[in-house]
Scaffold this active site. Structure first.
Site, mmCIF file in Angstrom:
data_model
loop_
_atom_site.group_PDB
_atom_site.id
_atom_site.type_symbol
_atom_site.label_atom_id
_atom_site.label_comp_id
_atom_site.label_asym_id
_atom_site.label_seq_id
_atom_site.Cartn_x
_atom_site.Cartn_y
_atom_site.Cartn_z
ATOM 1 N N GLU A 211 26.970 84.671 4.835
ATOM 2 C CA GLU A 211 27.660 83.835 5.816
ATOM 3 C C GLU A 211 27.420 82.354 5.544
ATOM 4 O O GLU A 211 26.345 81.957 5.072
ATOM 5 C CB GLU A 211 27.161 84.169 7.224
ATOM 6 N N LYS A 213 26.246 78.764 6.076
ATOM 7 C CA LYS A 213 25.191 78.142 6.879
ATOM 8 C C LYS A 213 25.682 76.773 7.328
ATOM 9 O O LYS A 213 25.765 75.847 6.535
ATOM 10 C CB LYS A 213 23.885 78.005 6.106
#
Length: 509
Positions: A211, A213
């Site tokens: 994912e 950041k």
């Protein structure tokens, strides 16, 4: 119980490196407390009184200590200190500063020198035992003859070790085990470890959600019907400061939910604005110039169903169902090449890097483990400022070179819960930061020499480094390589700083 007994026990805990000896000393203290003393005493031991911040800062406290003679013998009880903090916290309106100062002087006048140090630590959140909250949780389990894992879980989910201790020591059978998620009550957030590359992270986690950041501020959002509450990573309630986040969550197709995520400001082109602009909203009561956008990466509860023990895959599916337009971008993969590509896409979009999360992992509140791993192109760590040197040349008259310390929770290289110096830097400091430092650090000064202002270890700064190297110059045996300031972390407390053990672990790489 007299608070002198807390002072004595804290000293005994600090004097030994044996975890078992620490647990025994704290457990013996806990057994002697009256039921209504348990929660306040635990709060004092971890530097988190139930009143929270009471409006007394370092400067006011220092002035009161310097002008108040310590008592010759102890007399203040746990209940009396708790009541005094109630009065100090309750002072409001015209003349409140004077009232708080008077209450503080009267309290300190009754305190011995050791008790004054404890009270100062409680007021500033800097009790050394605070770095040993895990040891204290184990001591609660020992004193109450309860399973340590049950005590730790209850403390994490309630966010209140003091209340957990009270229940463990005095509650009915099953009451401790029944402590769980409560919508509206903040819980400790799950934390991430660090890796140098997405490939290295994938190697540790296996199949994972990779994912973006975001360079934003961590938020935890609770909704019960129309009531929405927003908390920071430190569990401070900032609901009134983030109305746009509240509006988004009220629009989700749920009645009760707990969400974990980030919020940040975006420019007109959709790119993230600097972190400081996001944090300015957290620190100001009425600032509305920067509009905040929420993105969520986890869901802990939905409409009566707790999800923290379910695998991340199930939680992500539920998150996509309830908040499809507000999920942080990412891909599920076990392929290192795909993880590297997602990382490049995140960086190209102006974000910090990626977080690689094992798809099978539960939500471990308050824990930092190998299930979540953050990856940034440059290593960065949160350290504590120990001192600051006066500059020279064009920086004459400004505080410049920072002395940086890493947390030593076990006392391996010094005092348990203290900070081990690992380097200095003046690189990365803008003119604005230099001016801010010069105003800020004298306010928390503890002593000075001709060239250096030594400060209370309460200021967290994010430092980018290229690694560490062995060094005999500092007690931890390492020194930072090419350290430079990224930003000050107003959203983090000193107990959240990275540890000397984490930094020493880079030597193996």
């Amino acid at each position: 119980m007299l608070i002198d007994e807390l002072v004595t026990t804290s000293a005994a805990v600090a004097a030994t490196r044996s975890r078992l000896a620490k647990i025994d000393a704290l457990a013996e203290l806990l057994r002697r407390l009256e039921p209504d003393e348990i929660a306040p005493a635990v709060g004092f031991l971890v530097g988190r009184p139930r009143q929270g911040r009471v409006g007394v800062g370092w400067r006011g406290l220092s002035a009161a200590v310097e002008t108040t003679e310590a008592a010759a013998s102890p007399s203040i009880t746990v209940a009396e200190l708790d009541a005094a903090l109630d009065r100090i916290a309750g002072a409001a309106g015209t003349g409140s500063s004077g009232e708080r100062a008077r209450e503080l002087r009267e309290l300190l006048a009754r305190a011995t020198e050791g008790e004054q140090h404890l009270i100062a630590g409680v007021l500033l959140g800097e009790v050394r035992t605070g770095a040993l909250a895990g040891v204290l949780a184990d001591a609660v389990a020992r004193a109450a003859d309860r399973p340590a894992e049950v005590v730790r879980r209850a403390a994490m989910l309630s966010g209140d070790l003091g209340e957990t201790a009270r229940v463990a020591l005095t509650g009915a059978a099953g009451e401790l085990e029944a402590i769980g998620l409560v919508v509206g009550r903040a819980v400790q957030p799950m934390l991430a470890a660090t890796a140098g590359t997405p490939s290295a992270a994938i190697e540790q986690t296996g199949e994972a959600s990779v994912e973006f950041k975001l360079d934003g501020a961590r938020i935890q959002v609770h909704r019960a019907g129309d009531e929405v509450r927003v908390f920071t990573r430190n569990l401070a309630d900032i609901t009134h400061r983030v109305p746009e986040v509240v509006e988004v969550v009220r629009g989700l197709p749920v009645d009760r939910v707990i969400l974990d995520g980030e919020t940040l400001s975006l420019g007109e082109d959709g790119a993230p604005r600097p972190f400081q602009e996001t944090m300015s909203r957290f620190g100001a009561e009425n600032a509305r110039e920067a509009v905040l956008h929420p993105w969520f990466f986890d869901v802990l509860h939905v409409d009566g169903r707790d999800l923290i023990d379910e695998p991340l895959a199930a939680r992500l599916a539920e998150l996509e169902r309830i908040a499809p337009g507000h999920c942080i971008p990412g891909e599920v993969t076990a392929d290192a090449d795909i993880a590297e590509r997602v990382s490049r896409e995140a960086l190209a979009a102006g974000h910090e890097g990626v977080v690689v999360k094992s798809i099978d992992s539960p939500y471990a509140a308050g824990r930092r483990g190998a299930s979540w791993i953050k990856v940034k192109p440059v290593l960065s760590y949160d350290l504590v400022v120990l001192a600051c040197e006066w500059g020279s040349g064009r920086r004459t008259g400004l505080l410049s070179n920072l002395h940086l310390g890493a947390l030593d929770p076990t006392g391996e290289f010094g005092e348990p819960g203290g900070y081990v110096m690992v380097g200095k830097t003046f690189k990365g400091l803008t003119d604005e930061l230099l001016r801010w430092q010069t105003e800020h650090f004298p306010e928390i000064e503890v002593r000075r020499t001709a060239n250096t202002v030594f400060v209370a270890p309460v200021t967290v700064v994010e430092i980018a480094i290229d690694g560490v190297q062995r060094s005999s110059r500092y007690p931890g045996g390492i020194a930072l390589r090419f350290a430079r300031v990224k930003r000050y972390r107003d959203d983090k407390g000193p107990a959240e700083a990275d540890t000397i053990q984490t930094l020493r672990g880079l030597l193996r790489g």
